[in-house]
Scaffold this motif. Structure first.
Motif, PDB file in Angstrom:
ATOM      1  N   GLY A   1     -23.688 -46.056   0.892  1.00 20.83           N
ATOM      2  CA  GLY A   1     -24.111 -47.565   1.011  1.00 20.83           C
ATOM      3  C   GLY A   1     -24.833 -47.824   2.373  1.00 20.83           C
ATOM      4  O   GLY A   1     -25.391 -46.678   2.867  1.00 20.83           O
ATOM      5  N   THR A   2     -24.998 -48.935   2.841  1.00 16.90           N
ATOM      6  CA  THR A   2     -25.638 -49.354   4.074  1.00 16.90           C
ATOM      7  C   THR A   2     -24.790 -50.274   4.773  1.00 16.90           C
ATOM      8  O   THR A   2     -24.402 -51.045   4.358  1.00 16.90           O
ATOM      9  N   GLU A   3     -25.122 -50.373   6.454  1.00 11.55           N
ATOM     10  CA  GLU A   3     -24.430 -51.314   6.810  1.00 11.55           C
ATOM     11  C   GLU A   3     -25.525 -52.342   6.986  1.00 11.55           C
ATOM     12  O   GLU A   3     -26.590 -52.174   6.940  1.00 11.55           O
ATOM     13  N   ARG A   4     -25.115 -53.633   7.334  1.00 11.56           N
ATOM     14  CA  ARG A   4     -26.105 -54.701   7.643  1.00 11.56           C
ATOM     15  C   ARG A   4     -26.763 -54.370   8.705  1.00 11.56           C
ATOM     16  O   ARG A   4     -26.454 -53.941   9.740  1.00 11.56           O
ATOM     17  N   PRO A   5     -28.154 -54.990   8.647  1.00  8.94           N
ATOM     18  CA  PRO A   5     -29.131 -54.597   9.802  1.00  8.94           C
ATOM     19  C   PRO A   5     -28.725 -55.203  11.116  1.00  8.94           C
ATOM     20  O   PRO A   5     -28.018 -56.348  11.041  1.00  8.94           O
ATOM     21  N   PHE A   6     -28.855 -54.729  12.200  1.00 10.14           N
ATOM     22  CA  PHE A   6     -28.664 -55.290  13.663  1.00 10.14           C
ATOM     23  C   PHE A   6     -27.319 -55.499  13.870  1.00 10.14           C
ATOM     24  O   PHE A   6     -26.879 -56.333  14.685  1.00 10.14           O
TER      25      PHE A   6
ATOM     26  N   ASP B   1     -19.265 -33.677  12.218  1.00  8.18           N
ATOM     27  CA  ASP B   1     -19.641 -33.324  13.499  1.00  8.18           C
ATOM     28  C   ASP B   1     -20.856 -32.562  13.439  1.00  8.18           C
ATOM     29  O   ASP B   1     -21.186 -31.859  14.913  1.00  8.18           O
ATOM     30  N   ALA B   2     -21.397 -32.347  12.627  1.00  8.78           N
ATOM     31  CA  ALA B   2     -22.980 -31.717  12.636  1.00  8.78           C
ATOM     32  C   ALA B   2     -23.959 -32.206  13.641  1.00  8.78           C
ATOM     33  O   ALA B   2     -23.826 -33.470  13.539  1.00  8.78           O
ATOM     34  N   GLU B   3     -24.518 -31.463  14.542  1.00  6.07           N
ATOM     35  CA  GLU B   3     -25.536 -32.064  15.424  1.00  6.07           C
ATOM     36  C   GLU B   3     -26.658 -32.521  14.712  1.00  6.07           C
ATOM     37  O   GLU B   3     -27.253 -31.501  14.007  1.00  6.07           O
ATOM     38  N   LEU B   4     -27.279 -33.730  14.663  1.00  3.77           N
ATOM     39  CA  LEU B   4     -28.468 -34.298  13.744  1.00  3.77           C
ATOM     40  C   LEU B   4     -29.579 -34.510  14.459  1.00  3.77           C
ATOM     41  O   LEU B   4     -30.655 -34.289  14.162  1.00  3.77           O
ATOM     42  N   PHE B   5     -29.538 -35.521  15.533  1.00  9.74           N
ATOM     43  CA  PHE B   5     -30.538 -36.091  16.325  1.00  9.74           C
ATOM     44  C   PHE B   5     -30.295 -36.106  17.653  1.00  9.74           C
ATOM     45  O   PHE B   5     -29.125 -36.155  18.206  1.00  9.74           O
ATOM     46  N   ARG B   6     -31.202 -36.009  18.578  1.00  9.69           N
ATOM     47  CA  ARG B   6     -31.278 -35.950  19.827  1.00  9.69           C
ATOM     48  C   ARG B   6     -31.766 -37.503  20.337  1.00  9.69           C
ATOM     49  O   ARG B   6     -32.499 -37.868  19.761  1.00  9.69           O
ATOM     50  N   SER B   7     -31.142 -38.288  21.433  1.00  4.27           N
ATOM     51  CA  SER B   7     -31.565 -39.385  21.911  1.00  4.27           C
ATOM     52  C   SER B   7     -33.003 -39.165  22.375  1.00  4.27           C
ATOM     53  O   SER B   7     -33.767 -40.348  22.269  1.00  4.27           O
ATOM     54  N   GLU B   8     -33.683 -38.172  22.659  1.00  8.20           N
ATOM     55  CA  GLU B   8     -35.152 -38.291  23.110  1.00  8.20           C
ATOM     56  C   GLU B   8     -36.093 -38.426  21.829  1.00  8.20           C
ATOM     57  O   GLU B   8     -37.239 -39.001  22.202  1.00  8.20           O
ATOM     58  N   THR B   9     -35.290 -38.380  20.772  1.00 11.04           N
ATOM     59  CA  THR B   9     -36.222 -38.572  19.613  1.00 11.04           C
ATOM     60  C   THR B   9     -36.034 -40.094  18.979  1.00 11.04           C
ATOM     61  O   THR B   9     -36.654 -40.449  18.003  1.00 11.04           O
ATOM     62  N   LYS B  10     -35.098 -40.980  19.722  1.00  6.53           N
ATOM     63  CA  LYS B  10     -34.619 -42.262  18.999  1.00  6.53           C
ATOM     64  C   LYS B  10     -35.856 -43.167  19.838  1.00  6.53           C
ATOM     65  O   LYS B  10     -36.326 -42.966  21.023  1.00  6.53           O
ATOM     66  N   PHE B  11     -36.287 -44.118  19.026  1.00  4.47           N
ATOM     67  CA  PHE B  11     -37.193 -45.284  19.339  1.00  4.47           C
ATOM     68  C   PHE B  11     -36.873 -46.608  18.852  1.00  4.47           C
ATOM     69  O   PHE B  11     -35.978 -46.771  17.821  1.00  4.47           O
ATOM     70  N   ASP B  12     -37.322 -47.514  19.371  1.00  4.01           N
ATOM     71  CA  ASP B  12     -37.182 -49.244  18.943  1.00  4.01           C
ATOM     72  C   ASP B  12     -38.148 -49.323  17.992  1.00  4.01           C
ATOM     73  O   ASP B  12     -39.373 -49.633  18.053  1.00  4.01           O
ATOM     74  N   SER B  13     -37.498 -49.323  16.735  1.00  4.30           N
ATOM     75  CA  SER B  13     -38.302 -49.598  15.696  1.00  4.30           C
ATOM     76  C   SER B  13     -38.119 -51.197  15.144  1.00  4.30           C
ATOM     77  O   SER B  13     -38.894 -51.669  14.351  1.00  4.30           O
ATOM     78  N   HIS B  14     -37.399 -51.700  15.695  1.00  5.77           N
ATOM     79  CA  HIS B  14     -36.756 -53.263  15.227  1.00  5.77           C
ATOM     80  C   HIS B  14     -36.692 -53.487  13.901  1.00  5.77           C
ATOM     81  O   HIS B  14     -36.812 -54.594  13.380  1.00  5.77           O
ATOM     82  N   CYS B  15     -36.150 -52.205  13.007  1.00  7.87           N
ATOM     83  CA  CYS B  15     -35.811 -52.503  11.974  1.00  7.87           C
ATOM     84  C   CYS B  15     -34.329 -52.838  11.446  1.00  7.87           C
ATOM     85  O   CYS B  15     -34.022 -53.269  10.285  1.00  7.87           O
ATOM     86  N   GLY B  16     -33.384 -52.708  12.434  1.00  7.05           N
ATOM     87  CA  GLY B  16     -32.038 -53.049  12.131  1.00  7.05           C
ATOM     88  C   GLY B  16     -31.222 -52.158  12.327  1.00  7.05           C
ATOM     89  O   GLY B  16     -29.950 -52.189  12.216  1.00  7.05           O
ATOM     90  N   TRP B  17     -31.565 -50.943  12.427  1.00  6.81           N
ATOM     91  CA  TRP B  17     -30.892 -49.678  12.282  1.00  6.81           C
ATOM     92  C   TRP B  17     -31.488 -48.468  13.581  1.00  6.81           C
ATOM     93  O   TRP B  17     -32.665 -48.674  13.886  1.00  6.81           O
ATOM     94  N   PRO B  18     -30.732 -47.851  13.841  1.00 10.94           N
ATOM     95  CA  PRO B  18     -31.221 -46.595  14.767  1.00 10.94           C
ATOM     96  C   PRO B  18     -32.126 -45.976  14.130  1.00 10.94           C
ATOM     97  O   PRO B  18     -32.150 -45.753  12.971  1.00 10.94           O
ATOM     98  N   SER B  19     -33.282 -45.739  15.019  1.00  9.23           N
ATOM     99  CA  SER B  19     -34.496 -45.071  14.196  1.00  9.23           C
ATOM    100  C   SER B  19     -34.627 -43.766  15.165  1.00  9.23           C
ATOM    101  O   SER B  19     -34.728 -43.765  16.387  1.00  9.23           O
ATOM    102  N   PHE B  20     -35.177 -42.573  14.563  1.00 14.51           N
ATOM    103  CA  PHE B  20     -35.388 -41.432  15.112  1.00 14.51           C
ATOM    104  C   PHE B  20     -36.747 -40.918  14.550  1.00 14.51           C
ATOM    105  O   PHE B  20     -37.112 -41.368  13.522  1.00 14.51           O
ATOM    106  N   PHE B  21     -37.539 -40.315  15.351  1.00 11.63           N
ATOM    107  CA  PHE B  21     -38.805 -39.712  14.576  1.00 11.63           C
ATOM    108  C   PHE B  21     -38.931 -38.170  14.126  1.00 11.63           C
ATOM    109  O   PHE B  21     -39.775 -37.624  13.537  1.00 11.63           O
ATOM    110  N   ALA B  22     -37.503 -37.434  14.466  1.00 11.18           N
ATOM    111  CA  ALA B  22     -37.367 -36.096  13.963  1.00 11.18           C
ATOM    112  C   ALA B  22     -35.733 -35.999  14.056  1.00 11.18           C
ATOM    113  O   ALA B  22     -35.041 -36.256  15.053  1.00 11.18           O
ATOM    114  N   PRO B  23     -35.223 -34.860  13.123  1.00  3.92           N
ATOM    115  CA  PRO B  23     -34.001 -34.510  13.192  1.00  3.92           C
ATOM    116  C   PRO B  23     -33.968 -33.540  14.529  1.00  3.92           C
ATOM    117  O   PRO B  23     -35.173 -32.995  14.992  1.00  3.92           O
ATOM    118  N   LEU B  24     -32.788 -32.996  14.988  1.00  2.77           N
ATOM    119  CA  LEU B  24     -32.636 -31.862  15.869  1.00  2.77           C
ATOM    120  C   LEU B  24     -33.511 -30.692  15.428  1.00  2.77           C
ATOM    121  O   LEU B  24     -34.006 -29.884  16.062  1.00  2.77           O
TER     122      LEU B  24
END
Length: 138
Positions: free
Chosen positions: A33-38, A57-80
């Motif tokens: 499923g998906t959560e509602r945007p924003f 509990d598997a480590e997936l993404f680091r905060s250093e790869t998170k960016f503001d895409s304004h799409c309504g969901w957390p966005s990352f440019f690469a997995p860990l």
């Protein structure tokens, strides 16, 4: 939702997942499923840390790869690391997309999109549901 032929390090029955996860978490993580945007808790988070799979509990993404895409969901440019996620072709809703799952338990995380307009080092946007993640601050 998960590939029935693949063996995941963490494998549970639907009943076991339902006992562990909230109804919203189960719907997104186990039923794609998906959560509602924003609306997600991590959409605008700037906290430094590691984002883990909420199911296993598997480590997936680091905060250093998170960016503001304004799409309504957390966005990352690469997995860990590339071995932390798996990619599945998704043709639901009449469009071709690439689903992103946790490689450890097969849980649905979101989708990845490619495009030069993202302004990221990888030209990728991993659009991930907050409910699929748990942030471990540093």
């Amino acid at each position: 939702m998960t590939d029935s032929t693949k063996q995941y390090a963490v494998a549970k029955s639907d009943a076991e997942w339902k006992a562990q996860l909230s109804p919203a978490e189960f719907q997104v993580l186990r039923k794609a499923g998906t959560e509602r945007p924003f609306t997600g808790e991590y959409t605008d988070t700037k906290t430094i840390g590691v984002y883990k799979c909420r199911a296993c509990d598997a480590e997936l993404f680091r905060s250093e790869t998170k960016f503001d895409s304004h799409c309504g969901w957390p966005s990352f440019f690469a997995p860990l690391a590339e071995d932390r996620v798996e990619y599945i072709e998704d043709t639901a809703l009449g469009m071709k997309r690439v689903e992103v799952r946790c490689a450890n338990c097969g849980s649905h995380l979101g989708h990845v999109f490619e495009g030069e307009g993202y302004g990221t080092p990888t030209d990728l946007r991993y659009c991930i549901n907050s409910v699929s993640l748990a942030l471990q601050p540093e």
